[in-house]
Structures are given as C-alpha cells and as structure tokens.
Design a protein around this motif. Structure first.
Motif, PDB file in Angstrom:
ATOM      1  N   ARG A 292       0.829  -1.198   0.000  1.00  0.00           N
ATOM      2  CA  ARG A 292       0.000   0.000   0.000  1.00  0.00           C
ATOM      3  C   ARG A 292       0.872   1.260   0.000  1.00  0.00           C
ATOM      4  N   GLU A 293       1.931   1.174  -0.745  1.00  0.00           N
ATOM      5  CA  GLU A 293       2.859   2.285  -0.886  1.00  0.00           C
ATOM      6  C   GLU A 293       3.304   2.360  -2.342  1.00  0.00           C
ATOM      7  N   ALA A 294       3.836   3.497  -2.697  1.00  0.00           N
ATOM      8  CA  ALA A 294       4.543   3.659  -3.967  1.00  0.00           C
ATOM      9  C   ALA A 294       5.488   4.835  -3.792  1.00  0.00           C
TER      10      ALA A 294
ATOM     11  N   ARG B 257       1.489   6.943   0.629  1.00  0.00           N
ATOM     12  CA  ARG B 257       0.833   5.977   1.516  1.00  0.00           C
ATOM     13  C   ARG B 257      -0.622   5.888   1.084  1.00  0.00           C
ATOM     14  N   MET B 258      -1.043   4.686   0.661  1.00  0.00           N
ATOM     15  CA  MET B 258      -2.351   4.537   0.026  1.00  0.00           C
ATOM     16  C   MET B 258      -3.319   3.749   0.900  1.00  0.00           C
ATOM     17  N   ASP B 259      -4.601   4.063   0.729  1.00  0.00           N
ATOM     18  CA  ASP B 259      -5.635   3.328   1.456  1.00  0.00           C
ATOM     19  C   ASP B 259      -5.807   1.921   0.904  1.00  0.00           C
ATOM     20  N   PHE B 260      -5.531   1.747  -0.389  1.00  0.00           N
ATOM     21  CA  PHE B 260      -5.661   0.451  -1.038  1.00  0.00           C
ATOM     22  C   PHE B 260      -4.481   0.260  -1.985  1.00  0.00           C
ATOM     23  N   ALA B 261      -4.245  -0.986  -2.363  1.00  0.00           N
ATOM     24  CA  ALA B 261      -3.185  -1.268  -3.318  1.00  0.00           C
ATOM     25  C   ALA B 261      -3.518  -0.601  -4.656  1.00  0.00           C
ATOM     26  N   SER B 262      -2.479  -0.284  -5.410  1.00  0.00           N
ATOM     27  CA  SER B 262      -2.672   0.393  -6.695  1.00  0.00           C
ATOM     28  C   SER B 262      -2.357  -0.562  -7.831  1.00  0.00           C
ATOM     29  N   GLY B 263      -2.683  -0.098  -9.039  1.00  0.00           N
ATOM     30  CA  GLY B 263      -2.388  -0.906 -10.220  1.00  0.00           C
ATOM     31  C   GLY B 263      -1.291  -0.325 -11.073  1.00  0.00           C
ATOM     32  N   VAL B 264      -0.454   0.535 -10.501  1.00  0.00           N
ATOM     33  CA  VAL B 264       0.597   1.168 -11.294  1.00  0.00           C
ATOM     34  C   VAL B 264       1.848   0.301 -11.316  1.00  0.00           C
TER      35      VAL B 264
ATOM     36  N   ARG C  99      -0.555  11.152 -12.457  1.00  0.00           N
ATOM     37  CA  ARG C  99      -0.953  12.457 -11.936  1.00  0.00           C
ATOM     38  C   ARG C  99      -1.398  12.287 -10.500  1.00  0.00           C
ATOM     39  N   LEU C 100      -0.869  13.119  -9.612  1.00  0.00           N
ATOM     40  CA  LEU C 100      -1.307  13.156  -8.225  1.00  0.00           C
ATOM     41  C   LEU C 100      -2.247  14.334  -8.047  1.00  0.00           C
ATOM     42  N   SER C 101      -3.496  14.041  -7.741  1.00  0.00           N
ATOM     43  CA  SER C 101      -4.454  15.089  -7.400  1.00  0.00           C
ATOM     44  C   SER C 101      -4.415  15.251  -5.888  1.00  0.00           C
TER      45      SER C 101
ATOM     46  N   SER D 200      -3.035   9.233   2.865  1.00  0.00           N
ATOM     47  CA  SER D 200      -4.463   9.234   2.498  1.00  0.00           C
ATOM     48  C   SER D 200      -4.651   9.335   0.987  1.00  0.00           C
ATOM     49  N   VAL D 201      -3.785   8.659   0.258  1.00  0.00           N
ATOM     50  CA  VAL D 201      -3.856   8.651  -1.202  1.00  0.00           C
ATOM     51  C   VAL D 201      -4.757   7.497  -1.649  1.00  0.00           C
ATOM     52  N   ILE D 202      -5.740   7.779  -2.480  1.00  0.00           N
ATOM     53  CA  ILE D 202      -6.658   6.757  -2.988  1.00  0.00           C
ATOM     54  C   ILE D 202      -6.415   6.593  -4.485  1.00  0.00           C
ATOM     55  N   TYR D 203      -6.051   5.370  -4.867  1.00  0.00           N
ATOM     56  CA  TYR D 203      -5.782   5.103  -6.273  1.00  0.00           C
ATOM     57  C   TYR D 203      -7.079   5.274  -7.081  1.00  0.00           C
ATOM     58  N   GLY D 204      -6.961   5.991  -8.182  1.00  0.00           N
ATOM     59  CA  GLY D 204      -8.120   6.270  -9.010  1.00  0.00           C
ATOM     60  C   GLY D 204      -8.752   7.614  -8.714  1.00  0.00           C
ATOM     61  N   ARG D 205      -8.503   8.144  -7.506  1.00  0.00           N
ATOM     62  CA  ARG D 205      -9.013   9.467  -7.159  1.00  0.00           C
ATOM     63  C   ARG D 205      -7.867  10.471  -7.051  1.00  0.00           C
ATOM     64  N   ASN D 206      -6.879  10.138  -6.188  1.00  0.00           N
ATOM     65  CA  ASN D 206      -5.730  11.035  -6.023  1.00  0.00           C
ATOM     66  C   ASN D 206      -4.513  10.587  -6.820  1.00  0.00           C
TER      67      ASN D 206
END
Length: 546
Positions: free
Chosen positions: A79-81, A93-100, A107-109, A126-132
């Motif tokens: 849950r990191e990148a 630091r992400m709330d869920f695993a990402s697909g990158v 892009r980081l929003s 508090s980074v959410i993949y697909g949103r931030n």
C-alpha cells in the motif's frame, strides 16, 4: 428514386457515426493532463517544501505529474509507492493497493491528501488510487542517480532511486537471508563501501526475495532511499538490480579476540561482526556522538556535551566515524566514570567494555553496556546465562509472548532505556479493563544452582503493585495461565516508586527454590476502568552462583 437512395444512405451513415461515437465514448482512455486542468500544478520539490514540521491537509485543487519509481510488485512495500520528477521524490501511503507499475506516468491530485512525516520520512498520506493517484500511461522509467553512501547519509536524496557501486554486505551478515520469510519479519542488513561507510538495506518479510541469501561479492545495487529517525536505509525493488559478484574489499584492521575479558575483541572485530550479547571489546576512547545538535554528529575534540555515549577505536588518534564503535552509556556508575563531559581526561585512554554488539545510531555499536575496566579498576558483572533485553525493534516482545486475557491493549515494543516492552491500559483519555500476561518461553534450570533473577523496570501512574505482578511457575503447560500452573508471586525486591518514567534495577531476586526445574517467568498486568498504570520492562536476566 435517386433522392430516396441518397437519403437512406445519409441516414445509415449518421447511424454508423452515432454508434462509433457511442462505443468510443465508453472506452476508458488513460488520464492525461487536459489543456484546462482545474487548479494549479506543482513539482515534487515544491510539494516537499510546503512541509514545515506539522501535517498539512491539502484542500486545494493542485496536481503533480511524476513517474513511478517503485511499485508493490515485489512485495517489499505494501500500500505504498514512490514517485519522482526532475525536482525530487516522495513516498505515497495509500488506502488500497494500486495498479501502477514502475515507469508509469501518473498524476497526483493532491486535494484530500495529507502531507506529513513518519520518523523523518516525508510522505503523502491518504492517497486513494483512481481518485488522487491516476495513471496517465506508459512513461520513461526513472534512471537511478549514481551516489555514494556518504552522499546519501548527508541527506537531500530522500525517496530518490539511486545506484551505489563498489559496495558489499558486511562480513557479519554473510550467510543470512534478506529478511525472515517464515515469520514474515522485516530485517536490516548492512551494506558497506571500501572505506567502511555503511547504510542499512531493509527488506520486508513479505518480499518475494526475502528468503534469498545475501550476495557475498562486491558490486552495485539499485534502491530507493528511505529514512527512519536518523537512520538512512535502502529498499531494493528487484533482486536482478543487484550485481555483486566482484572481489570483496579488505576493510580496516584484522578482526581479533574472542570476546572474553582476558581476550576481548578489538574494535575492528566488533565493527565487522556487530552481533552478540555480553561481549568484551577493547579500544581507545576517541570521542562522542553528539545528540545536542540536529542532525546528530560525531565529535572527536573537546569540549563534549553528550554524556550518554562514547566512541572507541583501535587507534587513539582515530577521527573517522567508519572506524569507531559507538558505545551506549546507561544512567549509573559506568556513565559516571566514563563519560567525556564530566571526565574529559578519559579521551585517549584504553578501556575494556562489556555489552551487546548491535546497531547504534545506524552503525555498528554496543548497547546495554554493563561492565568496564580502565586504569586497573572497573565493574566486572556476573554474566547471565539467560536474558531478554528487548534491544531489537524487529523482535518485538520476543522471546516473551503476549497473552491477552481481557481487553484490547497488548504488550508492545518501545525504544525507551535502549529498548523495552510496554503496556498501558490508559488509552484515548480513559482507563480500560485489561488482563495481559507477558510469558517467557520454557527456561531449563537443570544443572543450575542458586539461581537468581534481576529485572529492570519503570512504573508510572501506579494503581497497585498487585496490578503489576512478577510470577514464576514450574508446571505451566500453555494456554490461559489462570487455568494452568501454580504461580509463585515474587515479592520483596526493589521496585520503582510508580510515579515517573525512570527505570530501576530490582537487585537480586532469589529463584533457588526452582533449581533443577524448567520454569516460565510471567509479568501479569491488570487495569480497570477506574485506574490503569503504565509498566515498562527493559531487562530480564537469570544468574547462578559461581
């Protein structure tokens, strides 16, 4: 007829175009920077410069464009990148695993994220993949920056992808695996260059290469720079980014000694093989690691300001940090005699020191110093035959086990007094009901006579010593200790007053009634909603008469 045919043709063409637009409109094209992107854009360097020591909740529409420099595919992070641009890098630091994947353009929003640090490691939380955290598409992989270990430890390259050349794992770590895949425990391994500058390589027990043996040669390594407190670390992305098959460097003097009082290790041995409890090391006092400055720094010249450690070396004129052993001086007689603040004439003197060889200030050191010999006098303690010193965070409460009978609180590791285990039933502004036993493994006392025990503990906000009991049993068979074993309550030894965080030594606790048996030692903690104390234990040692 000609008109009707043309009209039908136009109708069919329009229908086909509508279908084409409908289907293409449903395709999920990768995100890309639109011409009129809402809000502002900034670089990672500008983002990092926003942080001034306190967490920042970002509420504005701001975007950062970067490239993924480390993903989760190897299992070494979860849950990191890590992402990087031309101005710097940062941990996500992400709330869920990402697909990158590594090399993806993203892009980081920033709206809704939190810029903070964890033990000096800056992170975007508090980074959410697909949103931030949005994948734009394939990018150009980040090229690792060629650096040396001193350049990393001087700072400025946190979260950067780097490459080190001419490095090797220290001799003491050879034959070990990167981590512990069986118990899924993260481990630190030490990497050195040919001048014995060192940095930690930290690996998760979940990494797909955790069970692989460390390479034994010299060569290159690629990794992400991380920081924990004042300790710099590298995280490996993939095992194929290590090329370490060259001839090893011969570093420093030749290790010598056997670790006894009569044949102590020299400092070269203590540095190269920085492991083992109750080891004697001999060297010259050459300075201190000053903790009154930020960042901490070695000092080889008086006046000195830090009494809690000294540095020793094989050469009394040594001024290189890479050739010294940093020795912890606990509060007490040894610190009073050896520290350079109150005893500046000790500089250059030869001394023997007894303690546990392990990392201290991120490099080879000695902690839990319990004996010394200098100028023909000193302290030579009786050596324990069994001990728990809780000096390694990765070991947690081991070799003890936390048995939770009631409540949500548990025994856990903390750094106080050089490492300890802690329990506190006061959480969230209220006392909680708990019963927790800290249980030792079986301890075999066969062929042992006149056994005694010493513990070192701190108690604050005491309710009653009955809520912090020290017990021994020779018939405990496992499970709930309230239902197994005849437990003897140990009393009459020195205990803390219960109103501070100061640690106290118990003195001798007689266990001779258990000579020849197999025992368990337990620390039983209880709290209620009307009162909860805090209990810390940093040492448990068993001795027998000589």
């Amino acid at each position: 007829m000609m008109y009707k045919t043309k009209r039908i043709h136009n109708i069919l063409l329009s229908a086909v175009l509508l279908l084409v637009f409908a289907f293409t409109g449903c395709e999920k094209d990768p995100d890309h920077p639109p011409v009129n992107l809402p809000g502002e854009t900034m670089t990672i360097g500008e983002l990092r410069n926003m942080f001034t020591g306190q967490p920042i909740s970002i509420e504005d529409d701001v975007s950062v464009f970067a490239t993924v420099s480390m993903d989760e595919s190897s299992g070494n992070i979860y849950r990191e990148a890590y992402v990087q641009d031309a101005t710097g890098g940062i941990q996500l630091r992400m709330d869920f695993a990402s697909g990158v994947n590594e090399g993806d353009s993203v892009r980081l929003s920033l709206k809704g994220t939190v810029l903070s640090d964890f033990n000096n490691m800056l992170q975007l939380d508090s980074v959410i993949y697909g949103r931030n955290f949005i994948r734009i598409g394939d990018g150009v992989p980040v090229e690792p920056k060629m650096l040396t270990i001193p350049e990393i430890t001087e700072g400025g390259f946190q979260a950067h992808l780097v490459k080190l050349q001419g490095v090797q794992f220290v001799t003491a770590d050879l034959g070990k695996t990167f981590a512990d895949p069986v118990n899924q425990q993260s481990q630190n391994r030490y990497l050195q260059d040919c001048d014995n500058n060192q940095i930690i390589v930290r690996t998760s027990g979940y990494a797909d290469f955790a069970g692989e043996l460390l390479p034994e040669g010299n060569g290159s390594i690629i990794g992400i720079v991380a920081q924990f407190g004042n300790t710099w670390q590298l995280y490996i992305r993939h095992l194929d980014e290590l090329d370490m098959e060259g001839e090893r460097c011969d570093i420093g003097g030749e290790p010598d000694g056997s670790g006894t009082f009569d044949d102590p290790y020299n400092v070269a041995h203590a540095i190269a093989f920085n492991t083992g409890t109750s080891q004697w090391v001999e060297g010259y006092i050459v300075g201190v690691m000053e903790t009154t400055v930020d960042p901490f720094a070695p000092s080889f010249d008086p006046p000195f300001n830090t009494p809690s450690n000294v540095m020793i070396a094989d050469d009394p004129d040594e001024t290189s940090l890479t050739n010294v052993l940093i020795v912890q001086l606990l509060v007490g007689d040894i610190r009073n005699v050896l520290n350079l603040v109150n005893n500046p004439d000790n500089l250059g003197k030869q001394v023997k020191l007894l303690g546990n060889l392990e990392s201290y200030f991120g490099q080879p050191g000695m902690r839990g110093t319990s004996g010394y010999w200098m100028d023909g006098e000193g302290i030579i303690p009786t050596i324990s035959f069994w001990e728990a010193t809780f000096s390694n965070e990765a070991d947690g409460v081991a070799p003890f086990t936390d048995l939770n009978i009631t409540g949500e609180q548990n025994w856990y590791w903390a750094h106080f007094d050089g490492g300890c285990v802690v329990i506190n039933g006061f959480v969230g502004g209220a006392a909680r009901e708990n019963e927790n036993w800290l249980m030792s493994p079986e301890i075999d006392l066969s062929d042992r006579t006149q056994v005694s025990m010493e513990i070192r503990e701190a108690i604050n906000f005491i309710t009653s010593y009955d809520d912090m009991q020290v017990l021994v049993a020779s018939d405990y068979t496992g499970g709930d200790p309230n239902e197994s074993g005849n437990w003897m309550l140990l009393e009459g030894f020195n205990r803390p007053p219960g109103n501070s965080w100061s640690f106290f030594d118990s003195g001798n606790i007689d266990l001779s009634m258990f000579d020849g048996e197999t025992i368990h030692i337990a620390f039983r903690y209880t709290s209620t909603t009307s009162g909860a104390g805090a209990w810390e234990i940093s040492e448990v040692r068993l001795f027998e008469a000589e």
